[in-house]
Write an enzyme that holds these catalytic residues in place. Structure first.
Site, short mmCIF file in Angstrom:
data_model
loop_
_atom_site.label_atom_id
_atom_site.label_comp_id
_atom_site.label_asym_id
_atom_site.label_seq_id
_atom_site.Cartn_x
_atom_site.Cartn_y
_atom_site.Cartn_z
N CYS A 1 -43.40 -52.24 1.85
CA CYS A 1 -42.05 -51.90 1.44
C CYS A 1 -41.47 -50.70 2.46
CB CYS A 1 -41.57 -51.25 0.10
SG CYS A 1 -42.17 -52.49 -0.97
N ARG B 1 -43.32 -53.79 7.47
CA ARG B 1 -43.83 -53.22 6.27
C ARG B 1 -43.89 -54.13 4.79
NH1 ARG B 1 -43.86 -47.26 6.72
NH2 ARG B 1 -44.19 -47.15 4.67
N TRP C 1 -42.78 -55.67 -0.10
CA TRP C 1 -43.88 -56.22 -0.38
C TRP C 1 -44.34 -56.01 -1.56
CZ3 TRP C 1 -48.88 -54.84 -1.87
CH2 TRP C 1 -50.07 -55.60 -1.37
N ASN D 1 -40.44 -47.51 -2.43
CA ASN D 1 -41.63 -48.07 -1.74
C ASN D 1 -42.75 -46.88 -2.61
OD1 ASN D 1 -43.75 -48.51 -0.03
ND2 ASN D 1 -43.09 -46.77 1.25
N GLY D 2 -43.60 -47.89 -3.36
CA GLY D 2 -44.86 -47.26 -3.77
C GLY D 2 -45.08 -47.94 -4.97
N GLU E 1 -64.91 -58.08 12.11
CA GLU E 1 -63.59 -57.88 12.47
C GLU E 1 -62.95 -59.50 12.78
OE1 GLU E 1 -61.05 -56.21 12.47
OE2 GLU E 1 -59.83 -56.62 14.17
N LYS F 1 -59.82 -61.19 11.39
CA LYS F 1 -58.78 -61.66 12.26
C LYS F 1 -58.41 -63.08 11.91
CE LYS F 1 -57.28 -58.66 13.27
NZ LYS F 1 -57.69 -57.35 13.31
N GLU G 1 -56.88 -63.61 8.18
CA GLU G 1 -55.78 -63.03 7.83
C GLU G 1 -54.70 -63.78 8.36
OE1 GLU G 1 -55.01 -59.05 8.87
OE2 GLU G 1 -56.16 -59.18 10.69
N HIS H 1 -80.76 -65.01 4.61
CA HIS H 1 -80.94 -64.66 3.25
C HIS H 1 -79.93 -64.96 2.47
CE1 HIS H 1 -84.27 -62.00 4.34
NE2 HIS H 1 -83.53 -61.68 5.40
N LYS I 1 -47.93 -54.65 6.96
CA LYS I 1 -48.85 -53.79 8.10
C LYS I 1 -49.28 -52.54 7.53
CE LYS I 1 -49.49 -53.02 12.34
NZ LYS I 1 -50.72 -53.62 12.71
C1 F6R Z 1 -56.05 -56.12 9.95
C2 F6R Z 1 -55.14 -55.29 9.52
C3 F6R Z 1 -55.82 -54.29 8.21
C4 F6R Z 1 -55.44 -52.51 8.58
C5 F6R Z 1 -55.71 -51.66 7.43
C6 F6R Z 1 -55.61 -50.39 7.43
O1 F6R Z 1 -55.79 -56.75 10.92
O2 F6R Z 1 -54.42 -54.64 10.29
O3 F6R Z 1 -56.93 -54.38 7.68
O4 F6R Z 1 -56.49 -52.43 9.49
O5 F6R Z 1 -54.70 -52.33 6.48
O6 F6R Z 1 -54.52 -49.89 8.01
P1 F6R Z 1 -54.38 -48.70 8.75
O7 F6R Z 1 -55.29 -48.66 10.05
O8 F6R Z 1 -52.78 -48.55 9.06
O9 F6R Z 1 -54.72 -47.61 8.00
#
Ligand code: F6R
Length: 607
Positions: A2, A27, A74, A98-99, A479, A483, A486, A502, A602
């Site tokens: 948000c 956001r 969001w 926001n929150g 990772e 990627k 998501e 396993h 984000k």
């Molecule tokens: C994945 C991604 C998220 C962030 C996570 C932590 O591509 O972007 O998994 O890594 O939300 O966010 P930060 O790094 O801002 O604490």
């Protein structure tokens, strides 16, 4: 998660609020809205979905007024519908939030019992009613806010508009970020300095529990005990130009391509090339005395931490505990006073990581923070601030922030090893040399973009994908899977290659592509054995390795991606590139919204 913005202006504000929301859309982007005061009444425009829908709404029905607030959402409580979109309003007040208001249920019941009617399923609407009730009873905006804030549990950044006070906004923050911007005869509120960049560079960061009254003349800030306080005004230095995609189709592609440059930029502050040394910012504690490190982070930043665990333990022989932030506090970890707690975050605002940081502080840990936003809450609460210099990361999937985190963590590990007497000057010089080589090797990795794009159609139809790796390549497998899932919505799992037998091996058939991350080196043979177990069961393998590895084991793979042969320390920085490109091209092939994937945001500022 948000984004909020508010303006007490000299001129009409709707267009500028919308522009601010465009800069905050990273956001959250499931609905948006604006409100202003005009002719003694509060007016609102809200729309479900992306900001473009709100923009259309504003064209169809322009919003007049020189004081206004706006929000991009969001969803946490209540579906992403227009009626749940902010601002939430009564006849007297409108507000954006926001929150999460954690105690909204009892507050809502209390308000309903007093005859208040609710229009949304959100937690936020209770705040609008609580403030409004007091204003309706004759309280001033300041009195009303002052009385309501202590009743709210959870996290909030708020901007509140009052029908009878068209030249004033009140903001408040606890747990979610909020800044005040000072203009020429105008004053602003925003979730971050980026939102306000075209309006002003003069920014004050509110502290936890602060609330603020803004008028055209300026801002009066109060702390949580309602004592007037001054917060320093700094120049944000954030560019006012709209952040753009350059000649790339998506921010994610642009950010993948920026990596050699931003990693080099980051390394510049941590390497002294002439002296062949790694260097950290000054610190007022004894790094050599650190006996244990606790790493805490979320998502991609957590995987950077997992890779760094290998480095801290291998180079410095310092034991590392690592947790995802949402689990850390609740397992009541044993933390010896004086330990080093290391938090890794792109945004510096992730609620779980921030809460974990505060928990560690209360447990008398030294707080080190690797963070991309130097003005963020985490940066401001650090004892040792280790900035990454990735620049604003707009694509929701983290790419360049991750590799910059790795660069900083490698420098920290080398520094720790030196002060612990475990790294000779020659070994340190070797590390400095290899880290300096990383940007060029990442460039080389980028040159395989077209091949990776061409093979994306092999993965795009899959329902499930497995990623395998060993040692420090195991977190890279995690990772890679994150990627892919998501942004392409394909179910993907990262597994330690040796652990596959396993359980997950039961999934293997010719419809489940398996991405194997196996640079040549001591673990290569073992990973390849696991890869062969996959192939023996009809599994289709994409092998990411160097020329030597591909020559030894590439036969029989569905595809191979050749990386330059690099020192093990920089393998994660280099191999991140094909892993990111593969996810990116699969998502593009599937036609998903790469930069703003569904359900994500984000910066996750709720727990
Ligand atoms: C994945 C991604 C998220 C962030 C996570 C932590 O591509 O972007 O998994 O890594 O939300 O966010 P930060 O790094 O801002 O604490």
């Amino acid at each position: 998660m948000c984004g909020i913005i508010g303006i007490v202006g000299k001129e009409e504000v709707a267009d500028r609020l919308l522009d601010g929301l465009r800069r905050l859309e990273y956001r959250g982007y499931d609905s948006a809205g604006v409100a202003s005061v005009h002719d003694g009444a509060i007016e609102r425009r809200r729309a479900e979905g992306k900001l473009a829908n709100l923009a259309k709404e504003l064209v169809a029905e322009p919003l007049p007024g020189t004081t206004g607030i706006a929000h991009t959402r969001w969803a946490t409580h209540g579906a992403p519908t227009t009626s749940n979109a902010h601002p939430h309003a009564t006849q007297e007040v409108a507000l954006v939030h926001n929150g999460i208001i954690e105690n909204f249920k009892p507050l809502r019941e209390e308000l309903i019992a007093r005859g208040r009617h609710f229009d949304s399923q959100t937690d936020t609407e209770v705040v609008a009613h609580l403030v409004s009730e007091l204003v309706e009873q004759g309280a001033s905006p300041q009195e009303a806010v002052q009385q309501v804030l202590p009743r709210l549990h959870g996290a909030f950044a708020l901007a509140i508009l009052f029908r009878r006070h068209p030249d004033l906004l009140i903001g408040a923050r606890l747990g979610s970020p909020l800044v005040v911007g000072y203009g020429e005869g105008e004053t602003y509120l925003g979730s971050d300095a980026l939102a306000l960049a075209p309006l002003t560079q003069r920014i004050a960061y509110l502290d936890e529990g602060d609330w603020v009254v803004i008028t055209r003349e300026g801002a009066q800030i109060f702390d949580r005990d309602n004592v007037p306080v001054e917060r320093p005004v700094t120049l944000s230095g954030v560019s006012g130009a709209m952040i753009d995609k350059g000649n790339h189709r998506h921010f994610m592609a642009k950010e993948i391509y920026e990596q050699p440059v931003v990693v080099a930029q980051t390394l510049r502050s941590y390497l002294r090339r002439m002296e062949n040394q790694v260097a950290l910012p000054d610190m007022d504690f004894d790094l050599a005395g650190v006996r244990r490190i606790t790493i805490v982070a979320c998502g991609t930043s957590y995987y950077a931490g997992l890779i760094a665990k290998y480095w801290f333990e291998t180079f410095a022989r310092v034991p590392v505990d690592i947790d995802v932030a949402s689990e850390f506090r609740y397992r009541d970890p044993v933390l010896e006073p004086g330990g080093l707690a290391l938090f890794i975050s792109q945004s510096g605002e992730t609620a779980d990581t921030l809460a974990a940081l505060r928990h560690a502080r209360a447990e008398r840990q030294i707080i080190a923070v690797v963070v991309n936003v130097p003005t963020s809450s985490m940066a401001r609460e650090a004892d040792l601030l280790l900035p990454t210099h990735a620049g604003p990361e707009i694509g929701v999937a983290s790419t360049k922030a991750f590799t910059c985190q790795l660069a900083v963590l490698a420098a920290l590990a080398a520094n720790l090893a030196r002060v612990k007497g475990r790294l000779s000057p020659e070994e340190e010089a070797e590390i400095v040399y290899h880290l300096s080589e990383a940007p060029a090797a990442m460039n080389d990795a980028l040159s395989h973009d077209e091949e990776i794009e061409a093979m994306a159609h092999l993965i795009a139809p899959a329902r499930d994908v497995l990623y395998l790796g060993r040692g420090q390549d195991y977190p890279m497998a995690l990772e890679g899977a994150l990627k892919l899932k998501e942004i392409s919505y394909i179910h993907a799992e990262g597994y330690a290659a040796g652990e596959m037998k396993h359980g997950p091996i039961a999934l293997i058939d010719d419809a489940v592509p398996v991405i194997v991350i196996a640079p040549s080196g001591p673990l290569f043979e073992k990973t390849v054995s696991n890869m062969q177990e996959v192939q023996a069961r009809g599994g289709k393998v994409v092998l990411i390795s160097d020329a030597e590895g591909i020559a030894a084991a590439g036969d029989g793979c569905m595809a191979t991606i050749e990386m330059p042969r690099v020192h093990p320390l920089i393998v994660p920085l280099v191999y991140a590139v094909p892993v990111q490109l593969l996810a990116y091209h699969v998502a593009v092939a599937k036609g998903t919204d790469v930069d703003q994937p569904r359900n994500l945001a984000k910066s996750v500022t709720v727990e």
